[in-house]
Write an enzyme that holds these catalytic residues in place. Structure first.
Site, PDB file in Angstrom:
ATOM      1  N   HIS A 166      -8.342  -3.764   1.700  1.00  0.00           N
ATOM      2  CA  HIS A 166      -7.348  -3.053   2.515  1.00  0.00           C
ATOM      3  C   HIS A 166      -7.557  -1.542   2.432  1.00  0.00           C
ATOM      4  O   HIS A 166      -7.618  -0.849   3.460  1.00  0.00           O
ATOM      5  CB  HIS A 166      -5.940  -3.412   2.036  1.00  0.00           C
ATOM      6  N   GLU A 167      -7.669  -1.023   1.216  1.00  0.00           N
ATOM      7  CA  GLU A 167      -7.771   0.431   1.059  1.00  0.00           C
ATOM      8  C   GLU A 167      -9.083   0.976   1.622  1.00  0.00           C
ATOM      9  O   GLU A 167      -9.126   2.105   2.121  1.00  0.00           O
ATOM     10  CB  GLU A 167      -7.616   0.811  -0.414  1.00  0.00           C
ATOM     11  N   HIS A 210      -2.296   1.178   9.351  1.00  0.00           N
ATOM     12  CA  HIS A 210      -1.653  -0.106   9.105  1.00  0.00           C
ATOM     13  C   HIS A 210      -1.461  -0.878  10.407  1.00  0.00           C
ATOM     14  O   HIS A 210      -1.187  -0.297  11.452  1.00  0.00           O
ATOM     15  CB  HIS A 210      -0.304   0.093   8.420  1.00  0.00           C
ATOM     16  N   HIS A 236      -8.627   1.972   5.094  1.00  0.00           N
ATOM     17  CA  HIS A 236      -8.082   3.325   5.245  1.00  0.00           C
ATOM     18  C   HIS A 236      -9.173   4.378   5.072  1.00  0.00           C
ATOM     19  O   HIS A 236      -9.226   5.357   5.826  1.00  0.00           O
ATOM     20  CB  HIS A 236      -6.980   3.567   4.217  1.00  0.00           C
ATOM     21  N   CYS A 251       0.844  -1.185   0.000  1.00  0.00           N
ATOM     22  CA  CYS A 251       0.000   0.000   0.000  1.00  0.00           C
ATOM     23  C   CYS A 251       0.884   1.240   0.000  1.00  0.00           C
ATOM     24  O   CYS A 251       1.950   1.255   0.612  1.00  0.00           O
ATOM     25  CB  CYS A 251      -0.894  -0.024   1.234  1.00  0.00           C
TER      26      CYS A 251
END
Length: 378
Positions: A280-281, A290, A284, A120
């Site tokens: 994953h993103e 993380h 965020h 990332c």
């Protein structure tokens, strides 16, 4: 004149305007792409064994790598030297701590092997504080003369714990209209959003309005105007901004696999599972930083040929701290239901690119692979 195409098709390329390569599964990735290198990052292997006090030609490049991900502050923005100095040693020690490596302060083989893994683009360290250790109220402080190595494995949040406000629990998302994505690609993001809404009190709805949506998603190359340029195949794969920005950018130069067939995927070293990166993103986008827990979705790196889409307890605890639990959540995560249409790719493998430009080498490879016989009939 009529144009007829006759042949046994094993691969078929669809080219459309915008910018990204997509493959329905890993078997559709042509052989020439299966061992693509990470270009600049692979050259870091030349620094294996470097340690404090040495001067090694090109070592400044790895300092720039560490600065990109927060291990060296932006205040050190002058001309980097090739000296393995105190600044680099502290950065290496913190990196090794974050990724649960043996803390040697040297660029040993295991550290270099980890550095070149695709990851990332979001930083691991912000303003001298690691986002990968310490949980929501315990910080991991960085002193560039000495690195404090005490840490607690746990989910982390962005500084200030930003989150979507309470009156915005039904969020919309839209794709950049410059990226005319197929329904198959869009469904990947729908599944990825669903994994988070399954466990917390948030709902996500696809919108046609890119300008007014809470979350905007786009595939871009190189410098795309947000100060976080992409670097070509592998390297940094994507990045997303903390709430309430809603910006989610993916590297259009990657070879994105839309349907993860894990068994054959393992041999493909240059393709990335799109859903794994999307899940994953989205973390965020919702406020998670993380994690140092390697099994978690929010771990910063993902090796090629790997599919990682199931939330771990670490991920669930973090998102529920921010937004509470979905009242229907039973304590376990499971893959979203998949329709037969999504499971079946038909009798052939297809690859499509959304870009006005094309990789002529890939087109020629595909055509040579399919065994096309072209007949021109009057």
């Amino acid at each position: 004149m009529r144009f007829c195409v006759f042949g046994f098709l094993s691969l078929f390329l669809i080219v459309s305007p915008a910018s990204a390569w997509f493959f329905p599964n890993s078997t559709a990735v042509p052989p020439s792409l299966r061992n693509t290198t990470r270009v600049f990052w692979d050259a870091f292997s030349n620094f294996t064994g470097c340690h404090h006090g040495q001067n090694v030609d090109g070592l400044y490049r790895i300092k720039k790598y560490f600065q990109r991900f927060g291990y060296i502050p932006e205040t050190f923005s002058g001309n980097f030297t090739d000296d393995f100095d105190d600044i680099l040693k502290a950065a290496v020690e913190l990196y090794q701590t974050n990724f649960n490596l043996n803390v040697t302060g040297e660029l040993d083989a295991l550290t270099i092997q980890h550095i070149v893994i695709p990851r990332c683009g979001n930083p691991d360290v912000v303003n001298g504080t690691s986002l990968m250790h310490g949980g929501r109220r315990k910080t991991f402080e960085v002193n560039f003369s000495r690195t404090h190595l005490h840490a607690v494995k746990r989910y982390t949040l962005f500084p200030g714990e930003p989150r979507w406000p309470r009156n915005r629990r039904d969020l919309t998302y839209a794709f950049d209209p410059k990226n005319p994505l197929t329904e198959e690609v869009k469904s990947v993001f729908s599944r990825a959003f669903g994994r988070w809404s399954d466990v917390t009190a948030l709902n996500f709805t696809l919108s046609e309005s890119f300008s007014t949506s809470d979350i905007t998603i786009g595939f871009y190359t190189g410098d795309h105007g947000d100060g976080e340029p992409f670097d070509g195949v592998l390297g940094t794969l994507a990045h997303a901004f903390s709430p309430p920005s809603g910006k989610f950018h993916l590297d259009a130069d990657e070879n994105w696999v839309v349907s993860g067939d894990l068994d054959s995927f393992l041999s493909v070293t240059a393709a990335v599972d799109l859903e794994s990166v999307a899940v994953h993103e989205i973390g965020h986008l919702l406020g998670l930083g993380h994690s140092s827990v390697e099994e978690s979705i929010m771990y910063p790196t993902i090796t090629t040929g790997k599919r990682k889409v199931d939330l771990t307890n670490d991920d669930v605890e973090g998102i529920q701290y921010l937004y509470g639990a979905n009242p229907n959540f039973n304590g376990t995560t499971s893959p979203p239901s998949t329709t037969k249409h999504q499971r079946d790719t038909g009798g052939f493998s297809a690859a499509w690119r959304i870009d006005g430009s094309s990789r002529s080498t890939i087109v020629s490879l595909l055509l040579s692979t399919v065994g096309l016989v072209l007949w021109f009939l009057p």
